[in-house]
Structure formats: structure tokens, C-alpha cells
Design a protein around this motif. Sequence first.
Motif, PDB file in Angstrom:
ATOM      1  N   PRO A  73     -37.497  68.423   2.300  1.00  8.14           N
ATOM      2  CA  PRO A  73     -37.872  67.846   3.604  1.00  8.14           C
ATOM      3  C   PRO A  73     -36.739  67.841   4.631  1.00  8.14           C
ATOM      4  O   PRO A  73     -36.971  67.522   5.795  1.00  8.14           O
ATOM      5  CB  PRO A  73     -38.267  66.400   3.256  1.00  8.14           C
ATOM      6  N   TYR A 131     -27.806  70.344   6.206  1.00  9.00           N
ATOM      7  CA  TYR A 131     -26.531  69.663   6.443  1.00  9.00           C
ATOM      8  C   TYR A 131     -26.439  68.437   5.548  1.00  9.00           C
ATOM      9  O   TYR A 131     -27.455  67.929   5.071  1.00  9.00           O
ATOM     10  CB  TYR A 131     -26.394  69.267   7.918  1.00  9.00           C
ATOM     11  N   GLU A 133     -33.100  63.402  18.672  1.00  7.21           N
ATOM     12  CA  GLU A 133     -31.727  63.558  18.175  1.00  7.21           C
ATOM     13  C   GLU A 133     -31.435  62.659  16.981  1.00  7.21           C
ATOM     14  O   GLU A 133     -30.511  62.919  16.215  1.00  7.21           O
ATOM     15  CB  GLU A 133     -30.695  63.211  19.263  1.00  7.21           C
ATOM     16  N   GLY A 134     -32.199  61.567  16.837  1.00  6.36           N
ATOM     17  CA  GLY A 134     -31.813  60.517  15.903  1.00  6.36           C
ATOM     18  C   GLY A 134     -32.338  60.670  14.489  1.00  6.36           C
ATOM     19  O   GLY A 134     -31.860  59.977  13.594  1.00  6.36           O
ATOM     20  N   ALA A 135     -33.327  61.535  14.276  1.00  3.80           N
ATOM     21  CA  ALA A 135     -33.908  61.672  12.938  1.00  3.80           C
ATOM     22  C   ALA A 135     -33.758  63.108  12.444  1.00  3.80           C
ATOM     23  O   ALA A 135     -33.600  64.034  13.235  1.00  3.80           O
ATOM     24  CB  ALA A 135     -35.383  61.275  12.949  1.00  3.80           C
ATOM     25  N   VAL A 136     -33.842  63.278  11.135  1.00  2.15           N
ATOM     26  CA  VAL A 136     -33.761  64.629  10.556  1.00  2.15           C
ATOM     27  C   VAL A 136     -34.881  65.505  11.117  1.00  2.15           C
ATOM     28  O   VAL A 136     -34.671  66.675  11.430  1.00  2.15           O
ATOM     29  CB  VAL A 136     -33.843  64.553   9.017  1.00  2.15           C
ATOM     30  N   THR A 137     -36.073  64.922  11.261  1.00  2.00           N
ATOM     31  CA  THR A 137     -37.212  65.652  11.819  1.00  2.00           C
ATOM     32  C   THR A 137     -37.766  64.830  12.979  1.00  2.00           C
ATOM     33  O   THR A 137     -38.105  63.663  12.794  1.00  2.00           O
ATOM     34  CB  THR A 137     -38.319  65.834  10.754  1.00  2.00           C
ATOM     35  N   GLU A 150     -41.727  67.568  16.002  1.00  2.00           N
ATOM     36  CA  GLU A 150     -41.807  68.549  14.922  1.00  2.00           C
ATOM     37  C   GLU A 150     -42.802  68.091  13.856  1.00  2.00           C
ATOM     38  O   GLU A 150     -43.626  68.883  13.383  1.00  2.00           O
ATOM     39  CB  GLU A 150     -40.422  68.775  14.295  1.00  2.00           C
ATOM     40  N   GLY A 172     -41.545  66.840   7.459  1.00  2.00           N
ATOM     41  CA  GLY A 172     -40.092  66.786   7.314  1.00  2.00           C
ATOM     42  C   GLY A 172     -39.615  65.355   7.173  1.00  2.00           C
ATOM     43  O   GLY A 172     -40.307  64.401   7.514  1.00  2.00           O
ATOM     44  N   SER A 173     -38.376  65.224   6.696  1.00  2.00           N
ATOM     45  CA  SER A 173     -37.795  63.900   6.492  1.00  2.00           C
ATOM     46  C   SER A 173     -37.719  63.123   7.806  1.00  2.00           C
ATOM     47  O   SER A 173     -37.221  63.626   8.809  1.00  2.00           O
ATOM     48  CB  SER A 173     -36.380  64.045   5.916  1.00  2.00           C
ATOM     49  N   ARG A 202     -30.401  59.887  11.352  1.00  2.00           N
ATOM     50  CA  ARG A 202     -29.162  60.652  11.163  1.00  2.00           C
ATOM     51  C   ARG A 202     -27.925  59.838  11.506  1.00  2.00           C
ATOM     52  O   ARG A 202     -26.811  60.301  11.263  1.00  2.00           O
ATOM     53  CB  ARG A 202     -29.183  61.915  12.032  1.00  2.00           C
ATOM     54  N   ALA A 203     -28.074  58.707  12.152  1.00  2.00           N
ATOM     55  CA  ALA A 203     -26.924  57.893  12.551  1.00  2.00           C
ATOM     56  C   ALA A 203     -27.276  56.434  12.278  1.00  2.00           C
ATOM     57  O   ALA A 203     -28.457  56.078  12.188  1.00  2.00           O
ATOM     58  CB  ALA A 203     -26.619  58.100  14.034  1.00  2.00           C
ATOM     59  N   LEU A 243     -23.943  62.072  25.505  1.00  2.00           N
ATOM     60  CA  LEU A 243     -25.200  61.619  26.113  1.00  2.00           C
ATOM     61  C   LEU A 243     -26.231  62.747  26.132  1.00  2.00           C
ATOM     62  O   LEU A 243     -25.898  63.885  26.464  1.00  2.00           O
ATOM     63  CB  LEU A 243     -24.917  61.173  27.550  1.00  2.00           C
ATOM     64  N   LYS A 244     -27.484  62.405  25.806  1.00  3.48           N
ATOM     65  CA  LYS A 244     -28.569  63.387  25.912  1.00  3.48           C
ATOM     66  C   LYS A 244     -29.543  62.925  26.986  1.00  3.48           C
ATOM     67  O   LYS A 244     -30.096  61.832  26.902  1.00  3.48           O
ATOM     68  CB  LYS A 244     -29.303  63.504  24.574  1.00  3.48           C
ATOM     69  N   TYR A 299     -26.358  58.106  20.141  1.00  2.00           N
ATOM     70  CA  TYR A 299     -26.394  57.632  18.745  1.00  2.00           C
ATOM     71  C   TYR A 299     -24.972  57.446  18.244  1.00  2.00           C
ATOM     72  O   TYR A 299     -24.027  58.029  18.792  1.00  2.00           O
ATOM     73  CB  TYR A 299     -27.155  58.614  17.843  1.00  2.00           C
TER      74      TYR A 299
END
Lengths: 276, 276
Positions: free
Chosen positions: A229, A252, B175-179, B183, B195-196, B200-201, B231-232, B252
Amino acid sequence: MRARLTGIGVACPRHRIVEDVAGVASAATEFGTDVVLKTTRGGYDGKGVWMIDASTPADVVAEPFRAGVPVLAEERVDFARELSAVVARSPHGQAVAYPVVESVQRDGICVEVIAPAPGLPEDRAVEAQRVALTVAAELDVVGVLAVELFETTDGRLLVNELAMRPHNSGHWSIEGAVTSQFENHLRAVLDLPLGSPAARAPYTVMVNVLGGDLAEIYPTYRHLMARDPGLKVHWYGKGIRAGRKLGHVTVYGDDLASLRERAWHAANYIRGDIDE
Amino acid sequence: MRARLTGIGVACPRHRIVEDVAGVASAATEFGTDVVLKTTRGGYDGKGVWMIDASTPADVVAEPFRAGVPVLAEERVDFARELSAVVARSPHGQAVAYPVVESVQRDGICVEVIAPAPGLPEDRAVEAQRVALTVAAELDVVGVLAVELFETTDGRLLVNELAMRPHNSGHWSIEGAVTSQFENHLRAVLDLPLGSPAARAPYTVMVNVLGGDLAEIYPTYRHLMARDPGLKVHWYGKGIRAGRKLGHVTVYGDDLASLRERAWHAANYIRGDIDE
């Protein structure tokens, strides 16, 4: 390229333009190594490159000269591995350097990228970034520049090739960096301030999927996405041709050995080289 | 929605359909609280919602009944904050639950999302995820579902609203999650394995940019991107209208206070509320 890089003080393999087979022999004597011949136009992914040693038949040595473009002879560098230093630079001169990566080659084609290059001493990584930033500044590059380097067995860095564009060795940055090479390329072209190139995970591994005897791709997604996943699959929608880069996979995390296993498994499964 | 949720055992604020002003008074007596009136169609971002207390003039209480749709009266819940549990579910029934977030509201509009909700006890987070997964399964949802919840001052979770789509409270996942929620929405619709949803942070903070008296947006990017390379900025390209969600910013990292400062600074600067 070699003349210009040498002119700005960037270390390259020894090289000179050769005119014929006799010139190749003379270059080999001068370098004291085997010789690499390169046509000066039209080369990529190992095309336009010949490895010449003492046993190479004369008709093979003559091949590059048939392309009708100047031919470059270079010393065959005794390198431990290949690295890539990717930078982005904007018109007003701001530049950022991505972590230096290891680029694993097979038959002259990049098959895997590990970010950052495992075990690369900090001072050598900084040197590689400095080389790439120097090239970008001196050549007034706008956008992404990848500088491919040999890390020699005696610890020197020599520039192999330049790619003035978002590059295969930077694809890991899509998920692996705060700002992907593509976002920074656009920011640079727009002359917006560049985003952080910092890595988001201890390691990111990208493996290319090369064309060959592939069956249908889409069904492989079901197995791979269910199995992993955290796997990211990128597919370019190009026509399938042997050896062509058709897509890549990225993972990653912390454990490099496990990441490499996951990425290679996925690429090999998509290719149909394994079936579970 | 209230009837169906109650039917599948999901806790909601006490509620009933009311016909007129007298019905509202009767509901207030039954609930023993102030009352929230909601038109049962056409509401979003605080529109179609009235807060009624003992001092509300009768002509205001009568307003919702003029919409020509059934009106729902609900107890006014004494809540500590609002949470959102986002899940994705595919046709074959696989589902994933994102970390539960805190959704900060102002005038009925979500202005900020903190992922994960700070200080939320693990068992309460799991309860919120279970509620969202139950709703998704019972209603046979395909794609992303956001369940907006009240966390009451006495520690209960009550469902406020449902959104059966990628939702503002899930934008942090880009930006904050694997998926990202987008998606996973696509994977769900395509019936590909999901997806997972893991973060991620340690923290991701998203702040909405609401329309108002905005000047040109693009020049603000130069200052903000130079000030904060992490920044995004997301801009939706919609027409500018007061209170409308026009874009959002995401950051994040580890330090929540610093992340909130950075995100709010950027949103306020884009809006022109501050000038440096």
C-alpha cells in the motif's frame, strides 16, 4: 561540453576529439586506459557510446565514425559507482541542490536511483552539489540540471554527462522531496522562489520499468497495490519498445534493503519477469 | 440522513422534522437546549443553518420554513471541537481510514484542519474511524467519505454531517499522507487496491483561503515562497466571492505551533490581511 566544463574548472575524464581508428589508438596510449568513444550528437541511454579495449576489432572501432559527427575519445574511468547531482536554478540566480543520489546502471541505462547515495561522505556530497551549482551558474541554466558523475575508486568525482531538464535521476523527488524536481522546474521557469529540495524520508528508492516482452500492464497494478500500500507506480503511457523507459516505481522509508526489495519486486512484476 | 444514521446505530444530535415556529419551540422544550434549524436541501458552508435561542425573534425562526423544503430541528450540541473522519471504500469492500483531524470552523465555514487532531485519545480516534467505516459500508459508499463529528465537552462523538466525496477536511493528505484522498478516490472508483492513508509527518496543517477583498494573488506567491520554502500553495482558479474557498495552503512537520503560524501567515498574506 567537455571543453566548456574544463574551461570552468570542472573535473572531467581525460578526453579529445579523434578523427579515425588511428586516433583512437593514439588516445588509448595517451590515457593509458581503455577508451570510450562517443558520438557528439544523438546519444542517450547508452546509445552512441562504444567501449573500446585492446581486443576490440578494428571494424567496431570504426563504427562511431560512420555517424557523420565528431567523435570524442575519453579515458575509461575506473569508477566505484555513478552519482547524480540535481539542481534547479531560476533566472534571477537562486538555486537549490537536491540530495546527491546513486544511479545504478545496467547496459548503459539507469535502472535504479537511491536517494541519498548510501555511504557518500558529506564532503564529497557537498563537492558534487557545488559542481552542479557551478555548472548551472556558469552556463546560465534556467530550470532543472542533472549532473551525472563518476565516483572513482580513489574517491574523486568526474563529470560524466549533463542533462538540462528534469531528469530520471530526480524522479524520486516526486514523493521523496519536499518539492519535486518538476515543481521546482516550473517555479524556476516562472522565476518564482524555489521550494525546499530536502528529502522527506531517510531513503527513497526509484526503479525504472524498461520495455521488453511485456503483457498487459494494468492488471499488474491490482496485485502490486494490494501487496504494497506504500508503493507508487508511475506509468508514462508511451509505446512499448525493448529497453525503453516506460514507467517507474518509488518507495520510501527507513530500511534501505527492504525498500530496494520492494521496488525491484514491483518493477520485475510489472515487466512479467516474476509472477507473484 | 439522520433517520438512516440512527437506524444503523450511529450517534447523532437529537433531532426531528418541524413544521412551523410552534414546532421549533416544542423541539427546544423536548431537547432542553437551544435549537439548530437546517433546511434539508441546498445547505453547505454554513448556508441553510440557523441557530435559535430563547431571544431569537419569531420572524427569524420562521425564515427556514420559507425555503419550501422540510426543516430539521436539532439540539444545539455543547461541543469542544469538530472532528472529521475521512475514509475511502472500493466496490469490492476494501476500506481505509485516514487519521482523524480537527476541523476549525469560523462562521460555519471550515478555516483550518489539523492532522491528526491534537490530543485526541487513541480510543476516541478509533471510534471516529469506526463510525466512518460503518457509514461507508452500510450506505455502500464508493470513493471518499468524510464524516464530520462533534466531540462533545463530555467526550462523546456525534455525527454532524456527511460528505460523500473528497472533502476539504482531507486536503491535508495531498502532501501529508502516503496516499492522498484524491488518489484513493480514483483507486476506489477504479476498484484498484487502496493506498496507505498513513500520515507522513507528525503534524500537517491546512488553512483555507476564503474570498473577500482580494487584490491580485500571483504576486503574493513571490513573497510567500521566498519566505517559506516548505509552504505548499493550492489555488483553485475559481471566481472570487466573499467567503468562498478559493484555495488553501499546507505545511507539515514536528512543531504544531510553528506550523499553524506559518500556515495562517500565508493564508492571511494571500488575502491581503497582512502585508509582510
